[in-house]
Design an enzyme around this catalytic site. Structure first.
Site, mmCIF file in Angstrom:
data_model
loop_
_atom_site.group_PDB
_atom_site.id
_atom_site.type_symbol
_atom_site.label_atom_id
_atom_site.label_comp_id
_atom_site.label_asym_id
_atom_site.label_seq_id
_atom_site.Cartn_x
_atom_site.Cartn_y
_atom_site.Cartn_z
ATOM 1 C CB SER A 169 1.985 -0.055 -0.412
ATOM 2 O OG SER A 169 1.505 1.133 -0.436
ATOM 3 N NE ARG A 177 4.898 -3.072 9.009
ATOM 4 C CZ ARG A 177 4.668 -2.433 9.673
ATOM 5 N NH1 ARG A 177 5.458 -1.303 8.743
ATOM 6 N NH2 ARG A 177 4.420 -2.088 10.305
ATOM 7 C CB SER A 224 -11.174 -6.278 9.906
ATOM 8 O OG SER A 224 -10.608 -7.492 10.774
ATOM 9 C CE1 TYR A 272 -8.247 -2.704 12.938
ATOM 10 C CE2 TYR A 272 -9.147 -4.481 13.000
ATOM 11 C CZ TYR A 272 -8.123 -3.500 12.719
ATOM 12 O OH TYR A 272 -7.685 -4.239 10.884
ATOM 13 C CB ALA A 308 -17.420 0.620 16.483
#
Length: 242
Positions: free
Chosen positions: A11, A13, A136, A149, A151
């Site tokens: 956390s 940014r 994502s 990423y 997976a």
């Protein structure tokens, strides 16, 4: 959220900071984590008396155990866990090095396992808990050059659904917030042509903002979302329609 204790990993940014600030604005006391003392100090500075920054290596089980013991001793049991910390190591699979695969899995997936597992005993005892994992859009769509990423993020969804079923009867919810393309430090380096290419696939016609993700997390962390679990909330301007 008044009086609740929240842990938000990664956390310093961007999205993580926006989440930490949003939860603290709702009354939670927020512990934000960074990978360095300098980062932890920056978190403490922006949270002020509403939270504290601490150092955590999410890939190190001992670091996790040390952090959680410190939080318990200094602040009490965690009510809200936001697994936000993540990295990228992009490469075509043919060229991908083993460490590029394993680094992503350790940081983006195995850390979710370790941190979530560590929360369960106290959350089950209180019969309350909110675990929110940051996924994502590419965990659903796939993306060339990101087999590792994608997976890991798809794994986060499967993990969250399974855990949600295990703990729902104890008042604990487990959900995923899956961002699309969000305006952060990483997107600032894109050329206008690259940005235009991205936006051509986003019906909303703009990049998302970190606060869009933070608002979604705050909702899932609230009492209003107590009957929502095992769900992936896509925040992507229509880029992917589940």
């Amino acid at each position: 959220m008044q009086g609740k204790i929240a842990l938000v990993t990664g956390s310093t940014r961007g999205i993580g900071r926006a989440i930490a600030e949003e939860l603290s604005s709702k009354g939670a006391f927020v512990i934000g984590t960074a990978t360095s003392e300098k980062g932890a100090e920056a978190i403490s500075a922006y949270l002020g008396d509403k939270g504290k920054g601490l150092v955590l290596n999410v890939t190190d089980k001992e670091s996790i155990e040390t952090l959680l013991e410190q939080i318990k001793n200094d602040f009490g049991d965690i009510d809200i866990l936001v697994n936000n910390a993540g990295i990228t190591r992009d490469n075509l699979l043919m060229r991908m090095k083993d460490e590029e695969w394993f680094d992503i899995m350790q940081t983006n997936l195995t850390s979710v396992y370790h941190l979530s597992k560590a929360m369960l005993r106290s959350m089950m005892k209180k019969r309350f808990g909110r675990i929110i994992n940051i996924g994502s859009v590419v965990g659903s769509t796939g993306n060339p050059g990101q087999t590792n990423y994608c997976a890991a993020k798809a794994g986060v969804v499967g993990f969250s659904k399974s855990l949600a079923k295990e703990v729902a009867a104890r008042g604990i919810t487990v959900n995923v917030v899956a961002p699309g393309f969000i305006a952060t430090d990483m997107t600032e380096v894109l050329t206008d042509e690259q940005k235009a290419g991205i936006l051509s696939n986003v019906p909303a016609g703009r990049l998302g903002e970190a606060k869009d993700i933070a608002k979604a997390v705050a909702f899932l962390a609230s009492d209003d979302a107590g009957y929502i679990t095992g769900t992936t909330l896509h925040v992507n301007g229509g880029l992917y329609l589940s």
